[in-house]
Design an enzyme around this catalytic site. Structure first.
Site, short mmCIF file in Angstrom:
data_model
loop_
_atom_site.label_atom_id
_atom_site.label_comp_id
_atom_site.label_asym_id
_atom_site.label_seq_id
_atom_site.Cartn_x
_atom_site.Cartn_y
_atom_site.Cartn_z
N TYR A 23 94.31 3.80 111.62
CA TYR A 23 92.94 3.83 112.15
C TYR A 23 92.07 2.79 111.46
CZ TYR A 23 94.07 8.26 114.47
OH TYR A 23 94.63 9.22 115.27
N ASP A 120 100.84 6.56 115.84
CA ASP A 120 101.12 5.47 114.91
C ASP A 120 102.53 5.49 114.32
OD1 ASP A 120 100.84 7.73 113.39
OD2 ASP A 120 99.52 6.84 111.89
N GLU A 121 103.47 6.16 114.96
CA GLU A 121 104.85 6.15 114.45
C GLU A 121 105.86 6.16 115.59
OE1 GLU A 121 106.03 9.60 112.20
OE2 GLU A 121 104.55 10.86 113.21
#
Length: 672
Positions: A23, A120-121
């Site tokens: 972020y 985010d993965e």
């Protein structure tokens, strides 16, 4: 519950790619002046400066932690730059971060099977790519190795005294005597390093990665050396990694199961599990879980990379901590409306872009009773079939909440009354859409999912109702309290291939985190009536007639159709007397022709077939509304709403010929 899966016999190369304080990176790309400065992203929350959801590495060096709030972060690091998450509908709007995550996924997906685990993965199965590289250009044949590759951390790597770190990495990768497992991992190291460089070049984001032979080990390794680095777990180093790993750090062991291992068996690390036999673990935790525990202690996991680029579900939620807790049903409904609006937008975007439709709507909430320490029971989650459209989602979400509230308060022997929640407080709300499937090919327009098309739900071979079913939730009365079969996403010419069942709220799994198969069960209901429509033109005026026939098929429809479905799609103007007489004449003539002559079989058969239905019309003004009192309350509301709408629509549109046709025979006589 963990599931034990046998590991593939062939060596696999699996990578877990995790973005670094993602972020913050997204905000730094938008505001480059933040780069290199201690910074953090905070949630939309005025209380104590909002909660931190991402902290830059510069801020971490100053003692700032993600568990802090904005005011605490400023106290620990006065120069910290706080950036608030974008806001929409009074809550955080994460679309900016989702879009940025999609940029990364589109790059990584080019290398092999890709599973997006979160914003985010990502998991990657690089086995095929590694095998191709090993066959065409094995690592030992490479003269030049990229600098990023040489920065890799290889667990268990032997280093001679005085050896340069990068030189040791080069020697490990280029070993000619390495077994096939390690050679494939060496190829994986090179591939992942190149992918990370490509992500940085195209998106300006750094990421870290773990590379191993299964998802479990790759996930553990990715966070060991951050930021912008990669860690490798060779087969020989598995026990070194797991021996000292706290049991609570292992996926699926952070809750009750991990606590049980600590208290019942004295297990503090994953390595401690090695002292127990598989049989012993099965005695304590069952065959499946016992086998799974025995496997993970040895680094064994057969979980596959799913090859999924799109999310399995969509959700929208908001918490209301402390004094912001909700105290009335009206405020709960307000926030459910906001959450449902966001969910509807995301579903519409998914439908438009990816041609997918969700099957199940689920509501989660958290609640407590003020001044009562024993009131923190889990608020039950509720599910129902998904209906598309903002208003429908809002309506269903609130109905689900009311059902859950009745069940929750009922566990304390209390019945909810009125708008106020008395001493009860709602501290969290979320709505989610799950069981997302692709729309079958051949669908003419996805906009059909947003149009109300009244169809009678059919029953599949296993007895389940098919089609999106609208319903109103009830906790204590189950499905029988309120029921509607208005199909919101019907496509008559295309079978969506999705089976839905009406939920029984008395027998639901209360696990908030999962939507299990038992969340939605079938509800018995009355046999449905098939309603067909005919239209024809006479004297320039188009009229519609309602035909009603019984289905002679062995497979009977289930579900109680809303009575409004019978009326709402038809013109309320009755046929004229002349039309009725003409129809009657044709019917009689066709029957006589059928009996007296066989030379005109084709024409006569068609006429007889048409005459088998008894045609009738109605005029809304002739409906005796006093009979409504004998109908169920739900149908009363639907009919009165329908009649008001038709009265407005038909004002000034009377034919003026005085023709009328009564629908009174549809209702039983009223005993006065």
């Amino acid at each position: 519950m963990p599931v034990a899966r046998p590991e593939a016999s062939d060596a696999r190369v699996i990578a877990h790619v995790d973005m670094d304080c993602f972020y913050v990176q997204v905000e730094q790309r938008k505001q480059p002046e933040l780069r290199g400065l201690p910074s953090a992203v905070v949630q939309y929350n005025e209380w104590q400066g909002g909660g931190l959801i991402a902290v830059s590495y510069e801020a971490r060096k100053c003692g700032v932690k993600r568990s802090m709030r904005g005011d605490e972060a400023k106290a620990a690091c006065p120069q910290i730059q706080l950036v608030q998450v974008p806001v929409a509908r009074g809550k955080a709007d994460l679309n900016l971060y989702r879009s940025a995550g999609s940029e990364v996924v589109s790059i990584l997906a080019k290398s092999g099977k890709c599973e997006r685990a979160s914003i985010d993965e990502v998991y990657l199965d690089l086995t095929d790519a590694a095998e191709s590289m090993l066959a065409d250009a094995p690592p030992e044949s490479l003269e030049l190795i990229d600098e990023e590759v040489l920065k890799s951390h290889i667990l268990g790597m032997n280093r001679e005294d005085g050896d340069d770190f990068k030189e040791s990495v080069r020697n490990w990768i280029c070993r000619e005597d390495a077994d096939r497992r390690d050679k494939l991992l060496s190829c994986g190291i090179i591939i992942v390093a190149e992918l990370r460089k490509q992500v940085l070049k195209e998106t300006e984001f750094t990421c870290s990665a773990g590379i191993a032979h299964n998802k479990m080990l790759a996930k553990l390794a990715s966070g060991m050396n951050k930021p912008a680095q990669q860690t490798v777990v060779p087969y020989a180093a598995v026990q070194e990694l797991l021996s000292s790993l706290p049991i609570k750090k292992m996926k699926q062991l952070g809750g009750k199961l991990g606590t049980s291992l600590q208290t019942d068996l004295g297990v503090d690390t994953v390595g401690d599990l090695l002292q127990f036999s598989e049989t012993k673990l099965q005695e304590h935790y069952g065959v499946n879980t016992g086998t799974w525990l025995w496997n993970i202690a040895r680094g064994i996991s057969g979980e596959e990379v799913q090859g999924r680029l799109l999310p399995k579900s969509h959700g929208s939620g908001k918490t209301f901590p402390g004094p912001r807790a909700l105290k009335s049903l009206s405020t709960v409904q307000h926030w459910l409306n906001q959450l449902s609006e966001e969910l509807s937008e995301r579903l519409g975007s998914d439908l438009e872009q990816n041609k997918r439709i969700a099957s199940t709507l689920t509501l989660h909430a958290s609640a407590f009773r003020s001044k009562d320490s024993d009131s923190h029971k889990k608020f039950p989650s509720k599910s129902c079939p998904m209906r598309y459209g903002v208003t429908k989602i809002q309506e269903d979400a609130f109905n689900l909440f009311q059902a859950a509230l009745r069940e929750y308060m009922g566990s304390f022997g209390i019945k909810p009354q009125g708008n106020k929640l008395e001493t009860w407080r709602i501290t969290g709300l979320s709505v989610s859409a799950s069981k997302i499937v692709d729309i079958p090919s051949g669908t003419s327009s996805i906009m059909r999912y947003f149009q109300s098309q009244p169809t009678v739900p059919s029953r599949s071979a296993d007895g389940c109702v098919q089609g999106n079913v609208a319903m109103t939730a009830s906790a204590s009365e189950g499905c029988s309290e309120q029921r509607s079969t208005e199909t919101q996403a019907a496509m008559p010419e295309v079978d969506t291939g999705v089976t839905y069942t009406l939920p029984n709220f008395e027998n639901q799994d209360k696990d908030i985190d999962l939507v299990s198969e038992k969340d939605v069960v079938s509800c018995p209901s009355n046999e449905a009536t098939d309603v067909s429509t005919q239209s024809e033109s006479n004297k320039g005026t188009q009229t519609k007639k309602i035909g009603r026939k019984m289905n002679n098929s062995k497979e009977k429809n289930r579900g109680m159709p809303s009575i409004v479905d019978i009326f709402k799609n038809y013109n309320a103007t009755p046929p004229s007397k002349q039309e009725t007489q003409e129809d009657s004449t044709v019917s009689s003539a066709s029957k006589r022709a059928k009996l007296s002559s066989s030379s005109h079989n084709s024409q006569v058969n068609q006429e007889v077939e048409e005459s088998r239905e008894t045609d009738w019309g109605y005029k809304t003004d002739e409906i005796d509304q006093s009979v409504f009192d004998e109908l169920p309350v739900e149908i009363q509301r639907e009919l009165r709403s329908f009649l008001r709408t038709n009265k407005q629509f038909n004002t000034g549109k009377s034919k003026g010929d005085g023709s009328t046709s009564s629908i009174a025979h549809y209702f039983p006589p009223l005993n006065r």
